[in-house]
Design a protein around this motif. Structure first.
Motif, PDB file in Angstrom:
ATOM      1  N   ILE A  99       0.861  -1.184   0.000  1.00  0.00           N
ATOM      2  CA  ILE A  99       0.000   0.000   0.000  1.00  0.00           C
ATOM      3  C   ILE A  99       0.899   1.236   0.000  1.00  0.00           C
ATOM      4  O   ILE A  99       1.787   1.362   0.850  1.00  0.00           O
ATOM      5  CB  ILE A  99      -0.894   0.012   1.262  1.00  0.00           C
ATOM      6  CG1 ILE A  99      -1.740  -1.260   1.362  1.00  0.00           C
ATOM      7  CG2 ILE A  99      -1.754   1.287   1.300  1.00  0.00           C
ATOM      8  CD1 ILE A  99      -2.839  -1.387   0.349  1.00  0.00           C
TER       9      ILE A  99
ATOM     10  N   PRO B 193      -3.543   9.453   9.381  1.00  0.00           N
ATOM     11  CA  PRO B 193      -3.516   8.040   9.798  1.00  0.00           C
ATOM     12  C   PRO B 193      -4.917   7.523  10.152  1.00  0.00           C
ATOM     13  O   PRO B 193      -5.238   6.362   9.893  1.00  0.00           O
ATOM     14  CB  PRO B 193      -2.614   8.045  11.034  1.00  0.00           C
ATOM     15  CG  PRO B 193      -1.823   9.294  10.949  1.00  0.00           C
ATOM     16  CD  PRO B 193      -2.662  10.292  10.210  1.00  0.00           C
ATOM     17  N   VAL B 194      -5.737   8.383  10.738  1.00  0.00           N
ATOM     18  CA  VAL B 194      -7.110   7.976  11.082  1.00  0.00           C
ATOM     19  C   VAL B 194      -7.873   7.603   9.812  1.00  0.00           C
ATOM     20  O   VAL B 194      -8.533   6.563   9.743  1.00  0.00           O
ATOM     21  CB  VAL B 194      -7.832   9.119  11.844  1.00  0.00           C
ATOM     22  CG1 VAL B 194      -9.324   8.866  11.929  1.00  0.00           C
ATOM     23  CG2 VAL B 194      -7.229   9.294  13.233  1.00  0.00           C
TER      24      VAL B 194
ATOM     25  N   GLN C 205      -6.657   4.341   8.302  1.00  0.00           N
ATOM     26  CA  GLN C 205      -7.220   3.191   9.011  1.00  0.00           C
ATOM     27  C   GLN C 205      -8.673   2.965   8.582  1.00  0.00           C
ATOM     28  O   GLN C 205      -9.091   1.835   8.330  1.00  0.00           O
ATOM     29  CB  GLN C 205      -7.143   3.432  10.527  1.00  0.00           C
ATOM     30  CG  GLN C 205      -7.826   2.375  11.380  1.00  0.00           C
ATOM     31  CD  GLN C 205      -7.132   1.024  11.330  1.00  0.00           C
ATOM     32  OE1 GLN C 205      -5.996   0.918  10.873  1.00  0.00           O
ATOM     33  NE2 GLN C 205      -7.821  -0.016  11.758  1.00  0.00           N
TER      34      GLN C 205
ATOM     35  N   ILE D 282      -8.592   2.286   4.388  1.00  0.00           N
ATOM     36  CA  ILE D 282      -7.754   1.209   3.855  1.00  0.00           C
ATOM     37  C   ILE D 282      -7.681   0.048   4.838  1.00  0.00           C
ATOM     38  O   ILE D 282      -7.770  -1.112   4.453  1.00  0.00           O
ATOM     39  CB  ILE D 282      -6.331   1.719   3.522  1.00  0.00           C
ATOM     40  CG1 ILE D 282      -6.400   2.994   2.661  1.00  0.00           C
ATOM     41  CG2 ILE D 282      -5.523   0.627   2.826  1.00  0.00           C
ATOM     42  CD1 ILE D 282      -5.037   3.602   2.318  1.00  0.00           C
ATOM     43  N   GLY D 283      -7.511   0.357   6.117  1.00  0.00           N
ATOM     44  CA  GLY D 283      -7.466  -0.716   7.113  1.00  0.00           C
ATOM     45  C   GLY D 283      -6.152  -1.465   7.138  1.00  0.00           C
ATOM     46  O   GLY D 283      -6.048  -2.516   7.780  1.00  0.00           O
ATOM     47  N   ARG D 284      -5.183  -0.992   6.404  1.00  0.00           N
ATOM     48  CA  ARG D 284      -3.821  -1.533   6.479  1.00  0.00           C
ATOM     49  C   ARG D 284      -2.883  -0.345   6.580  1.00  0.00           C
ATOM     50  O   ARG D 284      -3.153   0.723   6.036  1.00  0.00           O
ATOM     51  CB  ARG D 284      -3.396  -2.248   5.200  1.00  0.00           C
ATOM     52  CG  ARG D 284      -4.298  -3.302   4.697  1.00  0.00           C
ATOM     53  CD  ARG D 284      -3.549  -3.996   3.553  1.00  0.00           C
ATOM     54  NE  ARG D 284      -4.448  -4.626   2.627  1.00  0.00           N
ATOM     55  CZ  ARG D 284      -4.639  -5.944   2.563  1.00  0.00           C
ATOM     56  NH1 ARG D 284      -3.991  -6.756   3.372  1.00  0.00           N
ATOM     57  NH2 ARG D 284      -5.467  -6.461   1.687  1.00  0.00           N
ATOM     58  N   ARG D 285      -1.729  -0.582   7.177  1.00  0.00           N
ATOM     59  CA  ARG D 285      -0.738   0.465   7.272  1.00  0.00           C
ATOM     60  C   ARG D 285       0.050   0.514   5.954  1.00  0.00           C
ATOM     61  O   ARG D 285       0.490  -0.526   5.463  1.00  0.00           O
ATOM     62  CB  ARG D 285       0.203   0.158   8.432  1.00  0.00           C
ATOM     63  CG  ARG D 285       1.062   1.329   8.861  1.00  0.00           C
ATOM     64  CD  ARG D 285       2.121   0.863   9.835  1.00  0.00           C
ATOM     65  NE  ARG D 285       1.567   0.346  11.067  1.00  0.00           N
ATOM     66  CZ  ARG D 285       1.631   0.974  12.248  1.00  0.00           C
ATOM     67  NH1 ARG D 285       2.236   2.127  12.337  1.00  0.00           N
ATOM     68  NH2 ARG D 285       1.122   0.422  13.331  1.00  0.00           N
TER      69      ARG D 285
ATOM     70  N   GLU E 180       2.260  13.122  10.250  1.00  0.00           N
ATOM     71  CA  GLU E 180       1.704  11.959  10.962  1.00  0.00           C
ATOM     72  C   GLU E 180       1.513  10.761  10.031  1.00  0.00           C
ATOM     73  O   GLU E 180       1.672   9.618  10.441  1.00  0.00           O
ATOM     74  CB  GLU E 180       0.383  12.337  11.636  1.00  0.00           C
ATOM     75  CG  GLU E 180       0.541  13.228  12.861  1.00  0.00           C
ATOM     76  CD  GLU E 180       0.628  14.711  12.538  1.00  0.00           C
ATOM     77  OE1 GLU E 180       0.754  15.069  11.339  1.00  0.00           O
ATOM     78  OE2 GLU E 180       0.572  15.517  13.487  1.00  0.00           O
TER      79      GLU E 180
ATOM     80  N   GLN F 235       4.907   9.262   9.833  1.00  0.00           N
ATOM     81  CA  GLN F 235       5.239   8.595  11.099  1.00  0.00           C
ATOM     82  C   GLN F 235       4.512   7.259  11.206  1.00  0.00           C
ATOM     83  O   GLN F 235       5.098   6.245  11.594  1.00  0.00           O
ATOM     84  CB  GLN F 235       4.821   9.486  12.288  1.00  0.00           C
ATOM     85  CG  GLN F 235       5.676  10.727  12.464  1.00  0.00           C
ATOM     86  CD  GLN F 235       5.110  11.679  13.513  1.00  0.00           C
ATOM     87  OE1 GLN F 235       3.894  11.742  13.731  1.00  0.00           O
ATOM     88  NE2 GLN F 235       5.985  12.445  14.155  1.00  0.00           N
ATOM     89  N   TRP F 236       3.246   7.271  10.862  1.00  0.00           N
ATOM     90  CA  TRP F 236       2.421   6.054  10.937  1.00  0.00           C
ATOM     91  C   TRP F 236       2.981   4.977   9.990  1.00  0.00           C
ATOM     92  O   TRP F 236       3.065   3.800  10.334  1.00  0.00           O
ATOM     93  CB  TRP F 236       0.974   6.418  10.581  1.00  0.00           C
ATOM     94  CG  TRP F 236      -0.013   5.285  10.590  1.00  0.00           C
ATOM     95  CD1 TRP F 236      -0.721   4.821   9.522  1.00  0.00           C
ATOM     96  CD2 TRP F 236      -0.422   4.492  11.715  1.00  0.00           C
ATOM     97  NE1 TRP F 236      -1.549   3.798   9.907  1.00  0.00           N
ATOM     98  CE2 TRP F 236      -1.385   3.566  11.244  1.00  0.00           C
ATOM     99  CE3 TRP F 236      -0.062   4.474  13.063  1.00  0.00           C
ATOM    100  CZ2 TRP F 236      -1.996   2.626  12.088  1.00  0.00           C
ATOM    101  CZ3 TRP F 236      -0.673   3.533  13.902  1.00  0.00           C
ATOM    102  CH2 TRP F 236      -1.621   2.633  13.417  1.00  0.00           C
TER     103      TRP F 236
ATOM    104  N   ALA G 112       6.337   3.506  11.340  1.00  0.00           N
ATOM    105  CA  ALA G 112       6.271   2.770  12.602  1.00  0.00           C
ATOM    106  C   ALA G 112       5.912   1.299  12.400  1.00  0.00           C
ATOM    107  O   ALA G 112       5.934   0.520  13.350  1.00  0.00           O
ATOM    108  CB  ALA G 112       5.262   3.427  13.550  1.00  0.00           C
TER     109      ALA G 112
END
Lengths: 316, 316
Positions: B49, B228-229, B232, B235-238, B251, B254-255, B258
């Protein structure tokens, strides 16, 4: 020789668990029309969006929503940290396992239980908890893992649509993060194609590491008029085919059918009290009343589970 | 012969508009590592992704955000129906074309302009209005259609990632429905992979036909910790790779970083006052300050537009 050809043809049928008849024909006719290059109803692959409700459409929803079973189990696990719950009727009924008393308190009581058991942890923690639960919990009637309580004909339908260039989405009132833990393995639907109800999330730094924390606030309830809204927000295209089983799916089907060109709207009616359950207009879970009237009035496809499905569950 | 081989090799380069050097190498190395089957950094295609900011990352954002140009044009078109606007400083400045006075009123004034020009119509109507505008409006400096003000190296990067099994998403503070009108044609990114700021929608029946009406209320601002919110939620994946150009992308980066395994975080620094613009720490649009410090501290890739890009715009 002729006999073995017939057997081979049957096992090659991508919709083998659907009896021959008008219902199956409505699916195959629709897919044939929209995929026929140069035909009057041809739809480009990018526009072949199909949306599926989950509870009662892709998996069972009786004797009560499976996510509620998760919430009740989690409520018991969390109860020692929440002595205040024992003074509240909703929580007291739930913890005592008095489901009739709990259900009598209505949908808002159930939402309260779900909210109380789904917040205050990170999204990663929540996912791990759901995965563990799904691996160990059993359905109260069949004693099967909940992820086996899926409808074999619908698994075939999902695969059949994808083989024909459709992108398949879940659009359900279930919690988005709850469903994503199993949708990819169970339905081959990746997380980014799962749309559900959401709670608010907070981005936080914990010891220099970013986390997303689930908050108590319900952000969006993906049911009824919420479904077309969520479809617009997440997909941004109108589906050409939608599948549901209850009044909560009516607006999604209306939205789908209001587009131009070939369309398919399908409702699953639970008519099989032997292999599954029989319920519709008065069921507290998955009520099918107004949407059934509209389906009949508008000629949408209504699946008669008992007579249209050769097999209901994969384990049969 | 040798010479023609060199030419041929260069034109086969999927990242031909990127100069050779550390920046380009960081991209190619990353993609090579995550796609090498059996290698230590291999990532399955479903997890590849990549998320991209839009304004200042995929297309330009000077002298001000392009969606604001749309809002200002629409404000003028709507003004006759809104005599009350003439009594409000924000609207007065905007209608008079006094942009310095408008910008001096801050981000909230701009949000007010955008909200006032984006509501009260259906999603279908809005899409048609944006399409017409994009077909006719011109960039104030280059006199080009706004959709030509995209970065050629980033178009190549999007295509390169997709060729290598990545799913590319836009994650931008721009309006989700505004961006979706051109993202598919311009970036080959389908609407369901465009994530942006959203206003509330209402499902309504008009003469028996369902419509979605855009409401005045801002529902979600997809910037900074919102990114990042939204990732999530949608997409529901990082992501394993993220691309931005301003503090509003910090952010998201960063997300992305991490997570475990190979990762790529990239910031585009606008350093080219001849071919594009040069701005960073003090710009009112696309400020790059804190994120630049963090990129340097953590060794993220920083694109120096002037020296890393052979070509900036496709029309050059």
């Amino acid at each position: 020789m002729a006999r073995s050809q017939v057997v081979s043809a049957a096992s090659d049928d991508p919709l083998a668990s659907w009896h021959e008849g008008a219902t199956k024909r409505s699916i195959v006719d629709f897919v044939t029309r929209v995929t026929k290059a140069g035909g009057p109803d041809y739809v480009a692959p990018a526009e072949r969006i199909a949306t599926f409700d989950n509870d009662g459409t892709l998996w069972a929803e009786q004797p009560f929503y499976f996510q509620l079973a998760f919430a009740l189990d989690r409520l018991k696990a969390l109860a020692p940290q929440h002595p205040e719950w024992h003074g509240q009727e909703t929580f007291k009924s739930a913890l005592a396992g008095d489901l009739p008393a709990l259900f009598a308190r209505g949908e808002s009581a159930l939402a309260e239980i779900v909210a109380a058991t789904h917040f205050g942890i990170t999204t990663d923690e929540f996912e791990a908890i759901v995965r563990t639960w799904l691996a160990t919990a059993r359905h109260p009637k069949t004693n099967r893992p909940f992820t086996e309580m899926v409808f074999q004909p619908m698994l075939e339908l999902l695969a059949y649509l994808r083989t024909n260039g459709f992108k398949t989405f879940i659009v359900s009132a279930g919690g988005i993060e709850f469903m994503r833990t199993f949708a990819e393995t169970t339905y081959s639907i990746p997380p980014e194609q799962v749309i559900g109800s959401t709670g608010k999330l907070a981005f936080e730094m914990r010891d220099g590491t970013p986390v997303l924390v689930k908050l108590l606030d319900i952000e969006f309830v993906n049911d009824s008029a919420g479904k077309p809204v969520a479809i617009q927000k997440h997909i941004g295209r109108r589906p050409i085919a939608s599948f549901g089983n209850s009044d909560g799916d009516l607006e999604m089907l209306q939205w789908t059918m209001a587009g131009t060109g070939a369309r398919l709207a399908m409702l699953i009616q639970h008519t099989d009290m032997t292999r599954e359950w029989a319920y519709d207009r008065t069921s507290p879970f998955g009520r099918l009343d107004q949407a059934l009237d509209e389906a009949h009035a508008k000629g949408w496809t209504v699946v008669d589970m008992k007579n249209d499905w050769r097999r209901v569950f994969p384990f049969e």
